[in-house]
Scaffold this active site. Structure first.
Site, PDB file in Angstrom:
ATOM      1  N   LYS A   1       8.539  -0.837   4.494  1.00  0.00           N
ATOM      2  CA  LYS A   1       8.965  -0.889   5.903  1.00  0.00           C
ATOM      3  C   LYS A   1       8.165  -1.873   6.759  1.00  0.00           C
ATOM      4  O   LYS A   1       8.187  -1.821   7.983  1.00  0.00           O
ATOM      5  CB  LYS A   1       8.963   0.486   6.602  1.00  0.00           C
ATOM      6  N   SER A   2       7.442  -2.772   6.081  1.00  0.00           N
ATOM      7  CA  SER A   2       6.641  -3.745   6.815  1.00  0.00           C
ATOM      8  C   SER A   2       7.257  -5.144   6.821  1.00  0.00           C
ATOM      9  O   SER A   2       6.629  -6.084   7.323  1.00  0.00           O
ATOM     10  CB  SER A   2       5.247  -3.851   6.188  1.00  0.00           C
TER      11      SER A   2
ATOM     12  N   THR B   1       9.123  -6.215   3.765  1.00  0.00           N
ATOM     13  CA  THR B   1       9.196  -6.585   2.346  1.00  0.00           C
ATOM     14  C   THR B   1      10.494  -7.316   2.018  1.00  0.00           C
ATOM     15  O   THR B   1      10.475  -8.357   1.336  1.00  0.00           O
ATOM     16  CB  THR B   1       9.126  -5.307   1.472  1.00  0.00           C
TER      17      THR B   1
ATOM     18  N   HIS C   1       3.885  -2.626  -4.065  1.00  0.00           N
ATOM     19  CA  HIS C   1       3.428  -1.878  -2.884  1.00  0.00           C
ATOM     20  C   HIS C   1       2.040  -1.295  -3.123  1.00  0.00           C
ATOM     21  O   HIS C   1       1.530  -0.560  -2.279  1.00  0.00           O
ATOM     22  CB  HIS C   1       4.400  -0.733  -2.566  1.00  0.00           C
TER      23      HIS C   1
END
Ligand code: A3P
Length: 338
Positions: A85-86, A88, A145
């Protein structure tokens, strides 16, 4: 950051150091996972387990253990790292377009037919489940991740490059909460924003504690700037062309003057924009795989900076800002999603 959340479901780890350090079979991986501390809070892909001081869904830990034992990184690999959720999906699309630009253009790129996550392997899944092996001459990109300290040793030893993308924590949290609510939950009610917030603040989130993940890569990027490029979603959003050019140079795929004049960077930026990618048929109707029921459309929500303002109370925002300042401030790392 230590998780402070008390939980009845938390059990103590019985995995011995010996088991942790020796090569393992699938059975031994599962045995170790069954002993890890657990949280069911996020109600997403089953329990979150605490493995090597980070929280992770158990189906990803098995592949992570396998990668830690067997992944043989090459100096030419380029790792794309992030907390989910950054940004990616965006980073994958951009870097894939950069490294394949001499093979494909916007009318032939595989991104038209495959979601960005299917265009390159994820360390925690693909090398274990699909038996994908890195071969010389193939795409150098590998996503992960995993926190910096949990990457396979060969990734650090090989000196391969790492591009890390992170995001302002309030926006990252809101994005994660929305994403979790869109996953299939069976009969379970998705979790409330308040419940999720409490877990997130206490470090219990996918690949969290969030701040530990960011800090691991931040420190590494300061120590080895030639090997680790540290990007922020908000800055990428503000100056996309600048950062795409910089990322291409960093990865060893610089744009020539001719390409720049032809508008190649701009063209990649436009193709990988939220608007364009989210409207491709494959990203409206496709999914990650048969056994991992993540629909591509769940990866595209708003793609905006500052959406936290629509969800968090001033008190919640202040609390998260306080944790961010406390955890990252002294290391010179801050975010702006105002
Ligand atoms: P929001 O939920 O805030 O909209 P990840 O890819 O790491 O899972 O991150 C998902 C977040 O990135 C979501 O944020 C999603 O909308 C946003 N995103 C996906 N593709 C994007 C793109 N091409 N440009 C900008 N943001 C994008």
């Amino acid at each position: 950051m230590e998780s402070q959340l008390p939980s009845e479901k938390t059990v103590s780890s019985k995995a011995s150091n010996e088991e942790e350090n020796s090569p393992k079979t699938p059975e031994t991986y599962r045995k170790i996972i069954s002993t890890l501390p657990r949280e069911y809070g996020w109600k997403a892909h089953g329990d979150l387990c605490l493995y090597q001081n980070f929280w992770c869904f158990s189906y990803l830990i098995e592949g992570s253990m396998f990668a830690q034992d067997h992944y043989n990184a090459q100096p030419t690999d380029i790792f794309l790292c992030s907390v989910p959720k950054s940004g990616t999906t965006w980073l994958k699309a951009l870097t894939f377009s950069i490294v394949t630009r001499t093979q494909f253009d916007n009318s032939t790129t595989p991104l038209l037919f495959q979601g960005p996550h299917n265009c390159l392997p994820l360390l925690e899944i693909d090398f274990y489940r699909k038996g994908m092996k890195p071969e010389p001459g193939t795409l150098p990109l590998v996503a992960s991740h995993l926190p910096y300290s949990s990457l396979p040793k060969s990734v650090i030893d090989s000196g391969c490059k790492i591009v890390y993308v992170c995001r302002e924590p309030k926006d990252a949290f809101v994005s994660a909460w929305h994403f979790t609510r869109k996953l299939p939950h069976g009969v379970e009610e998705p979790m409330s924003l308040e419940e999720a917030f409490e877990l997130f603040c206490n470090g219990v989130s996918d690949f969290g504690p969030y701040w530990d993940h960011v800090l691991g890569f931040w420190k590494a990027s300061l120590e080895r700037p030639e090997k680790i490029l540290f990007l922020k979603y908000e800055e990428l959003m503000k100056k996309t062309v600048f950062y795409v050019k910089r990322t291409a140079e960093f990865m060893g795929y610089p744009f020539s003057l001719e390409e720049e004049k032809e508008g190649k960077i701009q063209s990649i930026v436009e193709f990988c924009s939220f608007e364009k990618l989210s409207n491709l048929e494959i990203n409206k109707t496709g999914k990650y795989s048969e056994d991992i029921p993540v629909e591509n459309k769940t990866l595209f929500r708003k793609g905006k900076v500052g959406d936290w303002k629509n969800y968090l109370t001033p008190e919640m925002a202040e609390r998260l800002d306080g944790i961010t300042k406390q955890q990252l401030g002294e290391f010179g790392l801050s975010f702006d999603a105002s």
